[in-house]
Scaffold this motif. Structure first.
Motif, mmCIF file in Angstrom:
data_model
loop_
_atom_site.group_PDB
_atom_site.id
_atom_site.type_symbol
_atom_site.label_atom_id
_atom_site.label_comp_id
_atom_site.label_asym_id
_atom_site.label_seq_id
_atom_site.Cartn_x
_atom_site.Cartn_y
_atom_site.Cartn_z
ATOM 1 N N CYS A 104 -11.254 24.783 3.070
ATOM 2 C CA CYS A 104 -12.118 23.608 2.963
ATOM 3 C C CYS A 104 -11.777 22.668 4.112
ATOM 4 O O CYS A 104 -10.626 22.590 4.542
ATOM 5 C CB CYS A 104 -11.882 22.902 1.632
ATOM 6 N N ASP A 139 -12.018 14.187 2.216
ATOM 7 C CA ASP A 139 -12.640 13.933 0.917
ATOM 8 C C ASP A 139 -14.151 14.041 0.993
ATOM 9 O O ASP A 139 -14.740 13.935 2.079
ATOM 10 C CB ASP A 139 -12.267 12.527 0.419
ATOM 11 N N ASP A 140 -14.775 14.193 -0.135
ATOM 12 C CA ASP A 140 -16.233 14.190 -0.229
ATOM 13 C C ASP A 140 -16.778 12.866 0.317
ATOM 14 O O ASP A 140 -16.157 11.806 0.129
ATOM 15 C CB ASP A 140 -16.687 14.332 -1.683
ATOM 16 N N ASN A 141 -17.923 12.924 0.970
ATOM 17 C CA ASN A 141 -18.617 11.727 1.463
ATOM 18 C C ASN A 141 -17.734 10.859 2.362
ATOM 19 O O ASN A 141 -17.772 9.638 2.285
ATOM 20 C CB ASN A 141 -19.146 10.888 0.293
ATOM 21 N N HIS A 198 -20.276 29.015 4.223
ATOM 22 C CA HIS A 198 -19.103 28.234 3.810
ATOM 23 C C HIS A 198 -18.974 26.971 4.658
ATOM 24 O O HIS A 198 -18.772 25.876 4.133
ATOM 25 C CB HIS A 198 -17.833 29.079 3.913
ATOM 26 N N THR A 251 -21.730 24.452 3.824
ATOM 27 C CA THR A 251 -21.449 23.838 2.518
ATOM 28 C C THR A 251 -20.363 22.772 2.647
ATOM 29 O O THR A 251 -20.465 21.692 2.062
ATOM 30 C CB THR A 251 -21.029 24.917 1.505
ATOM 31 N N GLU A 252 -19.352 23.060 3.422
ATOM 32 C CA GLU A 252 -18.270 22.085 3.632
ATOM 33 C C GLU A 252 -18.754 20.868 4.419
ATOM 34 O O GLU A 252 -18.374 19.741 4.118
ATOM 35 C CB GLU A 252 -17.082 22.750 4.348
ATOM 36 N N GLU A 292 -21.776 19.668 4.390
ATOM 37 C CA GLU A 292 -22.562 18.889 3.424
ATOM 38 C C GLU A 292 -21.655 18.106 2.480
ATOM 39 O O GLU A 292 -21.957 16.968 2.119
ATOM 40 C CB GLU A 292 -23.463 19.813 2.605
ATOM 41 N N ARG A 293 -20.536 18.683 2.093
ATOM 42 C CA ARG A 293 -19.620 18.022 1.156
ATOM 43 C C ARG A 293 -18.967 16.785 1.770
ATOM 44 O O ARG A 293 -18.886 15.734 1.137
ATOM 45 C CB ARG A 293 -18.530 19.020 0.707
ATOM 46 N N VAL A 294 -18.499 16.888 3.017
ATOM 47 C CA VAL A 294 -17.750 15.776 3.603
ATOM 48 C C VAL A 294 -18.630 14.712 4.255
ATOM 49 O O VAL A 294 -18.182 13.594 4.494
ATOM 50 C CB VAL A 294 -16.690 16.277 4.620
ATOM 51 N N LYS A 333 -21.200 11.737 4.585
ATOM 52 C CA LYS A 333 -21.664 10.642 3.722
ATOM 53 C C LYS A 333 -23.119 10.848 3.389
ATOM 54 O O LYS A 333 -23.911 11.260 4.243
ATOM 55 C CB LYS A 333 -21.466 9.295 4.413
ATOM 56 N N GLN A 334 -23.470 10.567 2.153
ATOM 57 C CA GLN A 334 -24.858 10.759 1.684
ATOM 58 C C GLN A 334 -25.731 9.605 2.078
ATOM 59 O O GLN A 334 -25.436 8.502 2.101
ATOM 60 C CB GLN A 334 -24.869 10.922 0.170
#
Length: 76
Positions: A40, A44-46, A65, A68-69, A71-73, A75-76
């Motif tokens: 990963c 952290d997320d966002n 993978h 996806t990573e 997108e996870r980290v 910021k939205q």
């Protein structure tokens, strides 16, 4: 130097090669070692405002993978 002055920003990097991580750190970039094929992204997320992924995705064996990573980290 050909690089612009990024001192107003907090720069982070993820790199596979430990020698390049050390070079980035010497240049004031918060670099972490990571195998993006299997691990990963170590944030952290966002957490990240902007990701530059140049000449990487097309060389990965598992681009899903990595995406996806990212997108996870991000910021939205």
């Amino acid at each position: 130097s050909l690089l612009p002055n990024f001192s107003a920003y907090e720069l982070h990097a993820v790199e596979y090669a430990s020698d390049l991580v050390n070079i980035l750190k010497k240049r004031g970039i918060r670099a972490k070692q990571c195998n993006i094929e299997k691990e990963c992204i170590p944030y952290d997320d966002n957490f990240i405002d902007l990701i530059v992924c140049a000449s990487i995705i097309e060389h990965t064996l598992n681009p899903r993978h990595l995406i996806t990573e990212i997108e996870r980290v991000m910021k939205q």
